[in-house]
Design an enzyme around this catalytic site. Sequence first.
Site, PDB file in Angstrom:
ATOM      1  N   ASP A  83       0.865  -1.167   0.000  1.00  0.00           N
ATOM      2  CA  ASP A  83       0.000   0.000   0.000  1.00  0.00           C
ATOM      3  C   ASP A  83       0.912   1.230   0.000  1.00  0.00           C
ATOM      4  O   ASP A  83       2.129   1.131   0.144  1.00  0.00           O
ATOM      5  CB  ASP A  83      -0.982  -0.007   1.180  1.00  0.00           C
ATOM      6  CG  ASP A  83      -2.210   0.852   0.851  1.00  0.00           C
ATOM      7  OD1 ASP A  83      -2.142   1.641  -0.107  1.00  0.00           O
ATOM      8  OD2 ASP A  83      -3.233   0.738   1.552  1.00  0.00           O
TER       9      ASP A  83
HETATM   10  C1  BGC Z   1      -4.884   3.286  -0.223  1.00  0.00           C
HETATM   11  C2  BGC Z   1      -5.033   2.268  -1.305  1.00  0.00           C
HETATM   12  C3  BGC Z   1      -4.871   2.927  -2.650  1.00  0.00           C
HETATM   13  C4  BGC Z   1      -3.509   3.602  -2.704  1.00  0.00           C
HETATM   14  C5  BGC Z   1      -3.241   4.278  -4.019  1.00  0.00           C
HETATM   15  C6  BGC Z   1      -3.610   4.080  -0.371  1.00  0.00           C
HETATM   16  O1  BGC Z   1      -3.560   5.144   0.514  1.00  0.00           O
HETATM   17  O2  BGC Z   1      -4.933   2.650   1.025  1.00  0.00           O
HETATM   18  O3  BGC Z   1      -6.264   1.634  -1.223  1.00  0.00           O
HETATM   19  O4  BGC Z   1      -5.008   1.999  -3.671  1.00  0.00           O
HETATM   20  O5  BGC Z   1      -3.469   4.579  -1.683  1.00  0.00           O
HETATM   21  O6  BGC Z   1      -4.004   5.385  -4.202  1.00  0.00           O
END
Ligand code: BGC
Length: 747
Positions: free
Chosen positions: A286
């Site tokens: 993540d």
């Molecule tokens: C989120 C993810 C997301 C990623 C990219 C993160 O902060 O938890 O779900 O896909 O950002 O935007």
Amino acid sequence: MKKTILNILLISVVTAFSVKVVSAQENLIAHKADSVLKMMTLDEKIGQLNQYNDDWTATGPVTIDSTKAIQIKEGKVGSLLNCKGTSRIRRWQEIAMQSRLKIPLIFGQDVIHGYKTTFPIPLAESCSWDLEAIELSARIAATEASAAGLNWTFAPMVDIARDPRWGRVMEGAGEDTYLGSKIAYARVKGFQGKKLGEVNSVMACAKHFAAYGAAIGGRDYNSVDISDRLLWETYLPPFKAAADANVATFMNSFNDINGVPSTGNKYLQRDILKGKWKFDGFVVSDWGSVGEMINHGTAKNGYEAALSAITAGCDMDMESRSYTKNLAQLVADGKVPVNLIDESVFRILKKKFELGLFDDPYKFCNAEREKRELNNPDHPAAAREMARKSIVLLKNENNLLPLSDKIKTIAFIGPLVKAMNQNKGSWDVDVPGVDSSYIVSQWEGLKHRVGNKTKLLYAKGCDIKGNNKEGFAEAVNIAKQADVVILSIGEEREMTGEAKSRSNINIPGVQEELLKALLATGKKVVVLINAGRPLVFNYTAGNAQAILYTWWLGSEAGDAIADVLFGDYNPSARLSISFPLSVGQIPIYYSHFNTGRPALTDDTRFYTSSYNDLSIYPRYEFGYGLGYSAFKYSNLQMSKKKIHHNEQIEVSVTITNTGKYDGEETVQLYLRDLVGSIARPVEELKDFKKVKLQAGQSKTISFTIDSEKLSFYNQQLQWLAEPGEFELMIGASSRDIRMKETFELAD
Ligand code: BGC
């Protein structure tokens, strides 16, 4: 189509081995990926594991990096996220094509519920219990996103969520494992289409692995303290369903599980996902979660964080830059064997081949297709259909709804009546060059529906937040002139989504007071509640004559709401998550254990597992939802009352539409293992069927019960069905059980 030099080279390499590998497409791709891998330097390999953000919207700290283009040219980047539109994506890809091996970039984006055409938020869609419609919604999102240059979406979020304080509850499919697994499967199928490599397919990404939805207190990014059984039985199955649907990628999660951050969690990523489940795609971290292991206190610095993540099976580092800064040194120090890096690179290259990017790196960059698909007239129509299927009718006193065409004057009141972007909810995509004029506001939707036949009056009444009641007088004034009032209230869309956890989930501001003022006129009020989570709205629930929970319905919200208000569509949605009576009742979910002192009714709950000052029931339970028709359940038949492990029971039940309107009933099958070696939930959804019935019509539907449906993880975490007695419950919700029977699983 122009082939790259690399490609020509590959074709010859592959031909040389063709006797061994051409039999299966998969082998061929593996072979191609391997051939590329062999040509790569260590730096180039590490580059493939590195994902950067474009200079666009972001959900975490952005590193402004003027050397991004240079790094791409040097083969030091494998993927970009958050860049949109064919021209921008083409520009980045052209830079990648200047790198030594011309390995194409993949472009990812959070396409969560639509790209340009915005569909209802995922939680709303899940209330449709309509798997085909949900798959179609993802299909259309993928068609638009891929036409706009993207080849990877960070969706679906398949986290089970039982705490509406958690802002990301809007992004999933609610509280239930069975329904959540079915929806996870449908969404992956929808995004990925027939197969990766089709021009309108994007890679899906099952996230957030794992148990992110179980954050303590519903506080985003918080720790998760979970037993193995709960993990396996409740939180992992939707991920397994995504893997079964052949999902191309997984994303790990921000949280720690019992102290081990998911990103550095070998048990999850290597043992379960890549080992037991044989997942052959790749895992992305993540946002920044590799580096965040320093904050977790499980890594001293980026060096240790990178070591922990790569060892645990995290293949790609999203924006923490820990891999690009430390992996080479870790290899030099003998801490990370090159074959570990090779394995990750191999997984990523395979997906690039499957997508067809080596054949044509600009495959998704056709500006004409982009224009055509973003204006495809079928898409809004599908979004409207999905939106009306997602609206939950919670209350309808004296059949106030559907409204009659004969009504002379309607007062349409509230801070959300004329809102545009609000209807898109959180996690929409801000598409370059597209303004909000394509969204159908609730006001416009109602106007479309009533034309000149009914007079529409409008007053805002109040804001969503704040204490200002200056607009009340005008609202009350127009209510007095109307035959019926429709009041549109709720949350701001920015109140749910990532990092949007709330300790107070009441309807904000003075909106319920506005309702009170309107009801004081003696007029009947239909309330539309717009939200990304179950809110607490006891005054409204007790006093409004009708309530439609509209969630956030997307770009066609207005028309879809009008369809339901006037009965052009008979509401059929059912809650996929329990609605609490108060924050203090959270977490509340239907599939709890009985406990040693079960609370069975509100009148007999002394010294039972309950609150002294609150009902034992939620405000609205899982599976609940009304329609304009009533359905009778009769004639429950079971082919057997006793089965052995390899046998099945056929269950049938007759459903009759006893109302005046054609409609759709969601028939729910729950099971309970009455005596187990460990405690079992009082009910578990194990099947459901949606059945369309004309007024007066009856249909007999059937279900199959097999030992899989009776199985659970025993004390040794073995998945099995224990012999004994089971209860079968067929109902219209988890509480509205219409028929019960028992049966036996023999030794
Ligand atoms: C989120 C993810 C997301 C990623 C990219 C993160 O902060 O938890 O779900 O896909 O950002 O935007």
